[in-house]
Scaffold this motif. Structure first.
Motif, PDB file in Angstrom:
ATOM      1  N   SER A   2       0.834  -1.228  -0.016  1.00 36.66           N
ATOM      2  CA  SER A   2       0.173   0.061   0.011  1.00 36.66           C
ATOM      3  C   SER A   2       0.842   1.276  -0.088  1.00 36.66           C
ATOM      4  CB  SER A   2      -0.829  -0.049   1.253  1.00 36.66           C
ATOM      5  OG  SER A   2      -1.729  -0.771   1.010  1.00 36.66           O
ATOM      6  N   ARG A   4       1.783   4.761   1.196  1.00 40.10           N
ATOM      7  CA  ARG A   4       1.381   5.481   2.513  1.00 40.10           C
ATOM      8  C   ARG A   4       1.677   6.884   2.318  1.00 40.10           C
ATOM      9  NH1 ARG A   4       1.702   2.518   7.401  1.00 40.10           N
ATOM     10  NH2 ARG A   4       2.646   4.250   8.367  1.00 40.10           N
ATOM     11  N   VAL A  33      -3.628   6.133   4.832  1.00 45.00           N
ATOM     12  CA  VAL A  33      -3.139   7.746   4.907  1.00 45.00           C
ATOM     13  C   VAL A  33      -3.368   7.806   6.475  1.00 45.00           C
ATOM     14  CG1 VAL A  33      -4.871   9.646   4.598  1.00 45.00           C
ATOM     15  CG2 VAL A  33      -5.149   7.605   3.104  1.00 45.00           C
ATOM     16  N   ILE A  34      -2.447   8.630   6.724  1.00 43.09           N
ATOM     17  CA  ILE A  34      -2.323   9.147   8.241  1.00 43.09           C
ATOM     18  C   ILE A  34      -2.492  10.517   8.201  1.00 43.09           C
ATOM     19  CG2 ILE A  34      -0.336   9.706   9.934  1.00 43.09           C
ATOM     20  CD1 ILE A  34       0.840   7.013   7.684  1.00 43.09           C
ATOM     21  N   GLU A  44       7.194  19.114  13.814  1.00 43.94           N
ATOM     22  CA  GLU A  44       6.291  18.021  14.100  1.00 43.94           C
ATOM     23  C   GLU A  44       5.702  17.173  13.008  1.00 43.94           C
ATOM     24  OE1 GLU A  44       3.857  19.764  18.326  1.00 43.94           O
ATOM     25  OE2 GLU A  44       3.094  19.860  16.083  1.00 43.94           O
ATOM     26  N   GLU A  47       8.909  15.229  11.506  1.00 47.48           N
ATOM     27  CA  GLU A  47       9.257  14.163  12.354  1.00 47.48           C
ATOM     28  C   GLU A  47       8.133  13.077  12.425  1.00 47.48           C
ATOM     29  OE1 GLU A  47      11.925  14.367  14.298  1.00 47.48           O
ATOM     30  OE2 GLU A  47      11.706  13.022  15.899  1.00 47.48           O
ATOM     31  N   ALA A  48       6.777  13.390  12.052  1.00 47.81           N
ATOM     32  CA  ALA A  48       5.818  12.309  12.007  1.00 47.81           C
ATOM     33  C   ALA A  48       6.236  11.604  10.693  1.00 47.81           C
ATOM     34  CB  ALA A  48       4.552  12.999  11.898  1.00 47.81           C
ATOM     35  N   VAL A  50       8.791  11.089   8.853  1.00 43.42           N
ATOM     36  CA  VAL A  50       9.773  10.432   9.205  1.00 43.42           C
ATOM     37  C   VAL A  50       9.485   8.920   9.907  1.00 43.42           C
ATOM     38  CG1 VAL A  50      12.152   9.901   9.951  1.00 43.42           C
ATOM     39  CG2 VAL A  50      11.687  11.957   8.688  1.00 43.42           C
ATOM     40  N   GLU A  51       8.835   8.922  10.977  1.00 46.61           N
ATOM     41  CA  GLU A  51       8.350   8.068  11.773  1.00 46.61           C
ATOM     42  C   GLU A  51       7.456   7.119  10.903  1.00 46.61           C
ATOM     43  OE1 GLU A  51       8.784  10.266  16.078  1.00 46.61           O
ATOM     44  OE2 GLU A  51       7.067   9.398  15.480  1.00 46.61           O
ATOM     45  N   GLU A  52       6.640   7.747  10.180  1.00 46.19           N
ATOM     46  CA  GLU A  52       5.556   6.771   9.486  1.00 46.19           C
ATOM     47  C   GLU A  52       5.966   6.517   7.987  1.00 46.19           C
ATOM     48  OE1 GLU A  52       2.919   6.022  10.831  1.00 46.19           O
ATOM     49  OE2 GLU A  52       2.401   7.372  12.431  1.00 46.19           O
ATOM     50  N   ASP A  53       7.254   6.930   7.726  1.00 44.01           N
ATOM     51  CA  ASP A  53       7.932   6.545   6.341  1.00 44.01           C
ATOM     52  C   ASP A  53       6.959   6.489   5.470  1.00 44.01           C
ATOM     53  OD1 ASP A  53       9.889   5.564   4.917  1.00 44.01           O
ATOM     54  OD2 ASP A  53       9.476   3.554   4.953  1.00 44.01           O
ATOM     55  N   GLY A  81      17.405  14.181   6.535  1.00 39.36           N
ATOM     56  CA  GLY A  81      17.710  13.289   5.573  1.00 39.36           C
ATOM     57  C   GLY A  81      16.481  12.695   4.889  1.00 39.36           C
ATOM     58  N   ALA A  82      15.284  13.317   4.702  1.00 37.72           N
ATOM     59  CA  ALA A  82      14.179  12.447   4.163  1.00 37.72           C
ATOM     60  C   ALA A  82      13.536  13.473   3.197  1.00 37.72           C
ATOM     61  CB  ALA A  82      13.010  12.517   5.263  1.00 37.72           C
ATOM     62  N   ASP A  84      13.503  12.684   0.095  1.00 37.89           N
ATOM     63  CA  ASP A  84      12.984  12.055  -1.099  1.00 37.89           C
ATOM     64  C   ASP A  84      11.684  11.852  -0.844  1.00 37.89           C
ATOM     65  OD1 ASP A  84      13.576  10.395   1.421  1.00 37.89           O
ATOM     66  OD2 ASP A  84      13.206   8.753   0.319  1.00 37.89           O
ATOM     67  N   ILE A  85      10.846  12.425   0.132  1.00 37.99           N
ATOM     68  CA  ILE A  85       9.571  12.179   0.285  1.00 37.99           C
ATOM     69  C   ILE A  85       8.850  12.978  -0.748  1.00 37.99           C
ATOM     70  CG2 ILE A  85       7.557  12.487   1.961  1.00 37.99           C
ATOM     71  CD1 ILE A  85       9.350  11.388   4.337  1.00 37.99           C
TER      72      ILE A  85
ATOM     73  N   ARG B  12      15.102   7.521  11.028  1.00 39.27           N
ATOM     74  CA  ARG B  12      14.980   7.358   9.629  1.00 39.27           C
ATOM     75  C   ARG B  12      14.951   5.826   9.230  1.00 39.27           C
ATOM     76  NH1 ARG B  12      12.511   8.782   4.817  1.00 39.27           N
ATOM     77  NH2 ARG B  12      13.887   9.103   3.200  1.00 39.27           N
ATOM     78  N   ALA B  15      12.340   3.599  10.721  1.00 41.62           N
ATOM     79  CA  ALA B  15      11.028   3.722  10.112  1.00 41.62           C
ATOM     80  C   ALA B  15      11.142   2.892   8.619  1.00 41.62           C
ATOM     81  CB  ALA B  15      11.008   5.076   9.839  1.00 41.62           C
ATOM     82  N   ALA B  80      -6.525   2.672   4.356  1.00 45.62           N
ATOM     83  CA  ALA B  80      -6.926   2.893   5.659  1.00 45.62           C
ATOM     84  C   ALA B  80      -6.558   4.202   6.042  1.00 45.62           C
ATOM     85  CB  ALA B  80      -6.136   2.186   6.462  1.00 45.62           C
ATOM     86  N   LEU B  82      -5.541   6.027   9.133  1.00 48.63           N
ATOM     87  CA  LEU B  82      -4.817   5.679  10.313  1.00 48.63           C
ATOM     88  C   LEU B  82      -4.859   7.206  11.297  1.00 48.63           C
ATOM     89  CD1 LEU B  82      -1.821   3.994   8.721  1.00 48.63           C
ATOM     90  CD2 LEU B  82      -3.830   2.781   9.698  1.00 48.63           C
ATOM     91  N   ARG B  85      -2.868   9.132  15.265  1.00 49.94           N
ATOM     92  CA  ARG B  85      -1.714  10.069  15.689  1.00 49.94           C
ATOM     93  C   ARG B  85      -2.285  11.578  15.790  1.00 49.94           C
ATOM     94  NH1 ARG B  85       3.935   9.321  13.922  1.00 49.94           N
ATOM     95  NH2 ARG B  85       4.840  11.367  14.872  1.00 49.94           N
ATOM     96  N   THR B  91       6.069  15.775  19.520  1.00 53.67           N
ATOM     97  CA  THR B  91       7.022  14.749  18.984  1.00 53.67           C
ATOM     98  C   THR B  91       8.105  14.963  19.976  1.00 53.67           C
ATOM     99  OG1 THR B  91       7.558  16.354  17.355  1.00 53.67           O
ATOM    100  CG2 THR B  91       6.098  14.790  16.655  1.00 53.67           C
ATOM    101  N   PHE B  96       9.139   7.228  19.538  1.00 56.57           N
ATOM    102  CA  PHE B  96       8.898   6.847  18.241  1.00 56.57           C
ATOM    103  C   PHE B  96       7.377   6.201  17.905  1.00 56.57           C
ATOM    104  CE2 PHE B  96       9.002   4.235  14.144  1.00 56.57           C
ATOM    105  CZ  PHE B  96       9.823   4.964  13.622  1.00 56.57           C
ATOM    106  N   ARG B  98       4.480   4.974  15.551  1.00 58.26           N
ATOM    107  CA  ARG B  98       4.202   4.504  14.028  1.00 58.26           C
ATOM    108  C   ARG B  98       2.829   3.981  13.908  1.00 58.26           C
ATOM    109  NH1 ARG B  98       7.645   3.315   9.613  1.00 58.26           N
ATOM    110  NH2 ARG B  98       6.334   2.140   7.999  1.00 58.26           N
TER     111      ARG B  98
END
Lengths: 132, 285
Positions: A2, A4, A33-34, A44, A47-48, A50-53, A81-82, A84-85, B12, B15, B80, B82, B85, B91, B96, B98
């Protein structure tokens, strides 16, 4: 696998009916979907993301503060370093600002009058190119 | 993959590793000493808000906290929303968080266990797993957690509900959230009378009330291995096994399965006939 997607609302903008409609449409298109909720800071959001990739970050702002907030999100992602999103944006964004935001690396901007279908189709096309 | 303990992993990297696990990468869960806390309860009972408040309190106590928040995948589109959060109002470098989707499983995703171990091996002290909003039968979480919390709110039922079987028997502790609501005192007294042996906490997660006491309890908890744990593990293993067998079946018989789904939906077949036909398809393997 899926796709994200994170829908995020930076800054002091409490109007999120559009964000929720979009979240639901993306869910119905098979994506995970987050949604961050309203009034998040650029740090924030980064950070989110990155954590959720997430594969795609959708920024929405209806308050007119997009030119100060969106570039800060881009900076915060770079710092982690993200960068590429893939970032897309929507809101009350004039044509001239759209061009500036795209020059900063935002892939596409959906201004007033954009349809939900356009946005869903655009994200789907990203997924196709991602999977080669 | 041979990723084992690595406490210097960046967020990173963690994740990305979780994404690989979610997408089916073969990974032996690494060794981890981190306490795993399972949080379950009905939709709207305040699990996510409570977890946000607990995470804040635990991070303030100097702990590194991992949260795995599970929400349901759509049985129609596979997508979905989600939404856990949204309740997280901060943060932090030592937190962490997820969000994951069930992707065809029930109360917890198949990967939740492995992800918890990876977070533990990456230096997080306590891992909180939030299940999908569950009901009386969703107790698989008790099998993979050292401490299981059932979140209730006033009006979750009368003393007869407390006699029923399932999660309420297996949970290590009960958290009565929204305990500022009318009727909360009566409900709390009833809970106390029904479960004199259980730990029962009262919280108002939105205002972090009662959360300090709850998190101190979580930090001092020593896992109990008893008949309740064994029952939960039996149920969890059965669930995982069904999942494995079913995926094996689908791999060979997806077309037959879908044909039967359509036939029953169109009322050309009764459900029990479809089951018989599918069992026949299975034996032809």
């Amino acid at each position: 696998m899926s796709l994200r997607v994170m829908i995020a609302k930076p800054g002091l903008d409490g109007h999120d009916r559009g964000a929720k409609v979009l979240a639901r449409a993306l869910r119905d298109a098979g994506m995970e979907v987050i949604y961050t909720g309203i009034r998040r800071t650029p740090s924030e959001i980064a950070e989110a993301a990155v954590e959720e990739d997430v594969d795609v970050l959708g920024l929405n702002c209806l308050s007119g503060a997009h030119m100060s907030l969106f570039p800060k999100v881009i900076e915060e992602l770079k710092a982690r370093g993200a960068d590429d999103i893939i970032i897309i944006a929507s809101g009350i964004i004039p044509e001239e600002d759209s061009e500036k935001l795209k020059a900063l690396g935002i892939r596409e901007v959906f201004g007033p009058g954009s349809s939900v279908k356009e946005i869903v189709d655009f994200i789907k096309s990203l997924d196709k190119s991602r999977n080669g | 993959m041979d990723e084992s303990n690595n406490t210097s992993r960046s967020k990173r990297e963690i994740a990305k590793l979780i994404t690989q696990i979610e997408n089916g990468a073969e990974l032996t869960p690494p060794h981890s000493e981190a306490t795993v806390v399972g949080v379950t309860g009905a939709p709207g009972s305040g699990k996510s808000t409570l977890i946000s408040a607990m995470a804040r309190a635990l991070v303030d106590k100097g702990k590194k906290i991992g949260v795995i928040a599970v929400d349901p995948s759509s049985p129609i589109s596979g997508g979905a929303v989600l939404g856990d959060r949204i309740r997280l109002n901060f943060t932090h470098e030592n937190l962490f968080f997820r969000s994951i989707a069930t992707r065809g499983m029930r109360s917890i995703s198949k990967s939740a266990y492995t992800i918890a171990k990876v977070l533990g091996a990456s230096g997080y002290d306590m891992i909180i797993i939030e299940t999908v909003g569950g009901g009386q039968e969703d107790y698989e979480i008790c099998a993979i957690s050292d401490l299981s919390l059932l979140v209730l709110c006033p009006e979750s039922g009368d003393s007869i509900q407390m006699l029923k079987s399932g999660i309420i028997e297996l949970a290590d502790a009960i958290v009565l959230n929204k305990s500022d609501m009318e009727g909360s005192e009566i409900f709390y007294t009833m809970l106390k009378n029904s479960f004199p042996e259980k730990h029962i906490f009262r919280t108002v997660a939105l205002y972090s009330k009662g959360v300090d006491e709850l998190t101190s309890f979580m930090l001092s908890w020593k896992s109990v291995e008893d008949h309740r744990k064994e029952a939960a593990i039996r149920s969890f293993l059965a669930m995982m096994l069904k999942e494995e067998l079913f995926s094996g079946f689908l791999k060979e018989n997806r077309d037959v399965f879908e044909e039967n789904v359509r036939a029953v939906a169109k009322r050309e077949k009764e459900i029990y006939e479809a089951i018989e036909d599918l069992m026949r398809a299975k034996h032809k393997l």
